[in-house]
Structure formats: structure tokens, C-alpha cells
Design an enzyme around this catalytic site. Structure first.
Site, PDB file in Angstrom:
ATOM      1  CB  ALA A  69      -0.929  -0.002   1.201  1.00  0.00           C
ATOM      2  CB  THR A  70       4.268   1.927   1.353  1.00  0.00           C
ATOM      3  OG1 THR A  70       3.932   1.620   2.706  1.00  0.00           O
ATOM      4  CG2 THR A  70       5.274   3.060   1.322  1.00  0.00           C
ATOM      5  CB  SER A 194      -2.043  -3.294   2.428  1.00  0.00           C
ATOM      6  OG  SER A 194      -0.903  -4.074   2.671  1.00  0.00           O
ATOM      7  CB  THR A 232       7.474 -10.323 -13.380  1.00  0.00           C
ATOM      8  OG1 THR A 232       8.292 -10.064 -14.519  1.00  0.00           O
ATOM      9  CG2 THR A 232       6.805 -11.679 -13.505  1.00  0.00           C
ATOM     10  CB  CYS A 315       6.491   3.357  10.945  1.00  0.00           C
ATOM     11  SG  CYS A 315       5.169   2.698   9.966  1.00  0.00           S
TER      12      CYS A 315
HETATM   13  N1  PLP Z   1      -1.679   2.961   5.405  1.00  0.00           N
HETATM   14  C1  PLP Z   1      -2.106   2.473   6.588  1.00  0.00           C
HETATM   15  C2  PLP Z   1      -3.278   3.104   7.256  1.00  0.00           C
HETATM   16  C3  PLP Z   1      -1.431   1.402   7.187  1.00  0.00           C
HETATM   17  O1  PLP Z   1      -1.852   0.933   8.367  1.00  0.00           O
HETATM   18  C4  PLP Z   1      -0.327   0.843   6.520  1.00  0.00           C
HETATM   19  C5  PLP Z   1       0.454  -0.244   7.135  1.00  0.00           C
HETATM   20  O2  PLP Z   1       0.965  -0.115   8.240  1.00  0.00           O
HETATM   21  C6  PLP Z   1       0.057   1.358   5.276  1.00  0.00           C
HETATM   22  C7  PLP Z   1      -0.642   2.427   4.757  1.00  0.00           C
HETATM   23  C8  PLP Z   1       1.193   0.768   4.502  1.00  0.00           C
HETATM   24  O3  PLP Z   1       0.832  -0.514   4.036  1.00  0.00           O
HETATM   25  P1  PLP Z   1       1.940  -1.527   3.500  1.00  0.00           P
HETATM   26  O4  PLP Z   1       2.440  -2.260   4.710  1.00  0.00           O
HETATM   27  O5  PLP Z   1       1.208  -2.439   2.557  1.00  0.00           O
HETATM   28  O6  PLP Z   1       2.977  -0.737   2.825  1.00  0.00           O
END
Ligand code: PLP
Length: 372
Positions: A69-70, A194, A232, A315
Site C-alpha cells: 500500500a505504501t 494492502s 512481473t 513505524c
Molecule cells: N496505510 C495504513 C493506514 C497502514 O496501516 C499501513 C500499514 O501499516 C500502510 C498504509 C502501509 O501498508 P503496507 O504495509 O502495505 O505498505
């Protein structure tokens, strides 16, 4: 171990592992190859894409897979700025967003974008009047999350999207903590999700894009994902994400009721002396972020080594800095450091949660006595 860190990540569902296994052990073909085996892998990916799209539940768009998702959030923001019409260079976001949004916005500001980070109210909700005042014809994109990862507070995404659209701007929603847990709000043009937050594998995310709102590509190369995101694809990860998404849809009413019962049990087991951080009304109840006067949250986590819980986001816990989300609610450093986050869900049992909460409460009381 009693696992109470469901916002950091979720256990992989057995059904997901089972669905992925053949794609790890036997079916290794490149899904972009023209061979029969390549086509088989491609077909499995398309089924997975459909399932992720159905779990998101929005109409008029498509899903592109990403590595996380990042990445999806970076792509949505940077790729939208790349395609910005002349005169629209303002980005608006909210102080309680995930670092994947805030740091990306800061980086874009360093490249010349005009960034506004809106504060939140003490309950973690955005004041929509503040947003309305900021919206003008120079705004390109507004980024707001549906469910907060640290405090579980929800934002009125559909209302926000309506305002954003009236200003002619685009709306990005980080729905990472919403997918599979609550219904995804209608309205946004871009939605990031994600797999590992919905009992799927790590290393795969997705960006849902309304037709016409696709950002410019961030990653160039072989032209996969309709030329929008080269690289890929991993059939195993895509299939795992698809299986997790389908399971989340099938189980959502059950999971929701389960989580609500767990919340009540946890609050009762913790007893008095705790304050819940963030709105108790507008929230996802699988997230219980609490504080207690004088508590040393980090020490509590270190002492109770067989219970997995955290201070805030994974984090934020690593940085040693007090959570920016709790600070945005108006809490001081001390109050932020005396907060802990308990996250529970599908596989948490009432007994283990109550056991953990009683031990947390007992340890907190012992800490207090020691201090006194
Ligand atoms: N956005 C939110 C609200 C999240 O909780 C997280 C994950 O901690 C992310 C984004 C990032 O997701 P990913 O771990 O898939 O990079």
C-alpha cells in the site's frame, strides 16, 4: 503468544496459504509469457483482481497490483502530481495520516507542491469546515484515510469526496485499515489497500483507480498492468490477496460482530483508570488505543513479552518518537508515551483477550505502585 497487533499485520488465513501453495511449489510460469502455463497464471491473477475489486466494492474503476500500500499511495500522489493540469499544485492531507502519505506529501512539497496538512479535533475527526475553507481551484488532490491505523477513528470519506469534487480536485483514500473490516466509502477517485491487513500475504497491495483518474506510472519497464505499473506480477501473492479478499467479504458480518464483542470484553477486563484515545463513536472497534496517567507504555510492552501489542503504528514504535497521531489529538509527549494500542480480530479469542487485558491492567497498577 497472545497476538494483539492486528493493525500492524494480521495472521495469514489458512485458506489463503492453501490457495497460494501451488503457485509457490509447482506453478512457476511467468504470468506475462504467452505459453499455456503463462496464460494459466494470468487467468489466476485476473480472478484475484476481480476479487480484490469486489472487496473494495466501488464501481467505475479498475485495480492495479503494487508491491505494498505504501507503493500504491506513493504512486497515487506522485503520479497525480505528474499529470496535474496547469495551475493546480495544491495537496491537502490530514495530520493523522500514515507516514506513507505524510512523507510522500512532504517530499512532493520539497519538489514544489503547495502542501496543507489539516489538524484534527481532539477526537481525531477532521473538521469539515476547515477543509471547505481550504478548497479552491488550485487544489489538485486531497488525501484522507478511512480508518486510522493508530486509533481506529473513521473519517467521513464520502462527504469529504463530495466537497473535493465540487472544487474540481481528486480524492485519494487510504483504505488499508478499512478493507475487510468496514464498508469502503463511496466517492474517492483513488483507493489504496494492502493484503497483509486482511489475512493475506505481505508484499502486495493495490490501487483502485476511477476511470480517467489513473496516475502517471511511477515504475517504468515491461508495461505490465496496462502500462501503469511495470514489473512481473507474483501469481502466488495475487492469488493470496484474492483469496483473502473473498474471505473478508464472506466473513465480514461475522468478523464485525466478533470484534464488537471483543471490544466490550477488553474494556471490561481493563477496568478503571484508562482513557480511550480518539472518538468512541466514529471508530472501528478492533482497535483499542488507551492511555493511563503515568504509564510507561514501552516498558509495559517489554515486560509482557508473551503479549504482542504496540505503542502506535509499527513505524512509530520503531522510531522511539511519540506518535504523531496522538500528538495531533492534542496529547503531550508524556500522554502519548503512556498510551498503548491493542488490536484484535478474526482469530482472537475472548479468553485470551481478557487474560491479556487483566495482565496489562495488573502490570500498569504495579508500575504505578513502584513509581509512588
Ligand atoms: N496505510 C495504513 C493506514 C497502514 O496501516 C499501513 C500499514 O501499516 C500502510 C498504509 C502501509 O501498508 P503496507 O504495509 O502495505 O505498505
Amino acid at each position: 503468544m497472545i497476538y494483539l497487533d492486528y493493525q500492524a499485520t494480521t495472521p495469514v488465513a489458512p485458506e489463503v496459504g492453501e490457495a497460494m501453495l501451488p503457485w509457490i511449489e509447482e506453478k512457476f510460469a511467468n504470468p506475462h509469457s504467452p505459453s499455456r502455463w503463462g496464460h494459466e497464471a494470468e487467468a489466476a491473477i485476473e480472478v484475484a483482481r476481480k476479487r480484490v475489486g469486489e472487496a473494495i466494492g466501488l464501481k467505475g474503476g479498475s485495480v492495479a497490483f503494487t508491491g505494498s500500500a505504501t507503493e500504491a499511495l506513493n504512486w497515487a500522489l506522485k503520479g497525480t502530481v505528474e499529470k496535474a493540469p496547469k495551475g493546480r499544485n495544491r495537496i491537502i492531507t490530514v495530520a493523522t495520516e500514515h507516514a506513507a502519505v505524510l512523507d510522500t506529501c512532504e517530499w512532493l512539497a520539497g519538489q514544489g507542491a503547495d502542501l496543507t496538512v489539516l489538524p484534527v479535533q481532539p477526537d481525531g475527526r477532521l473538521d469539515l469546515d476547515l477543509l471547505v475553507r481550504e478548497l479552491d481551484d488550485r487544489v489538485l488532490i486531497v488525501a484522507a484515510m478511512q480508518v486510522n491505523n493508530e486509533i481506529g477513528v473513521t473519517q467521513p470519506i464520502s462527504e469529504i469526496a463530495g466537497m473535493v469534487h465540487r472544487a474540481g480536485a481528486l480524492m485519494l483514500c487510504d483504505a488499508v485499515q478499512a478493507l475487510g473490516r468496514v464498508e469502503i466509502c463511496e466517492g474517492p477517485d483513488l483507493v489504496a489497500v494492502s493484503a497483509h491487513k486482511i489475512h493475506g500475504p505481505k508484499g502486495i497491495g493495490a490501487l483502485w483507480m476511477r476511470k480517467g483518474a489513473e496516475p502517471a506510472p511511477l515504475i517504468h519497464g515491461g508495461g505490465q498492468e496496462r502500462g501503469l505499473r511495470s514489473g512481473t506480477l507474483s501469481p502466488a501473492l495475487c492469488v493470496g490477496f484474492g483469496a483473502a479478499a473473498r474471505l473478508a467479504g464472506d466473513r465480514r458480518p461475522h468478523d464485525r460482530d466478533h470484534v464488537e464483542r471483543l471490544w466490550e470484553a477488553a474494556v471490561a477486563a481493563l477496568g478503571s483508570g484508562w482513557t480511550i484515545n480518539g472518538s468512541t463513536r466514529h471508530r472501528y472497534k478492533g482497535n483499542l488505543n488507551i492511555r493511563r496517567e503515568g504509564l510507561d507504555g514501552a516498558r509495559l510492552i517489554a515486560d509482557l513479552r508473551d503479549i504482542a501489542f504496540s505503542l502506535g503504528s509499527a513505524c512509530a514504535s520503531g522510531s522511539g518518537r511519540p506518535s504523531h497521531v496522538l500528538r495531533a489529538l492534542g496529547l503531550g509527549d508524556r500522554q502519548a508515551r503512556s498510551s498503548i494500542r491493542l488490536g484484535f480480530g478474526r482469530y482472537t479469542t475472548g479468553e485470551e483477550l481478557v487474560d491479556a487485558c487483566r495482565r496489562i491492567a495488573a502490570h500498569a497498577t504495579a508500575q504505578e505502585k513502584l513509581e509512588a
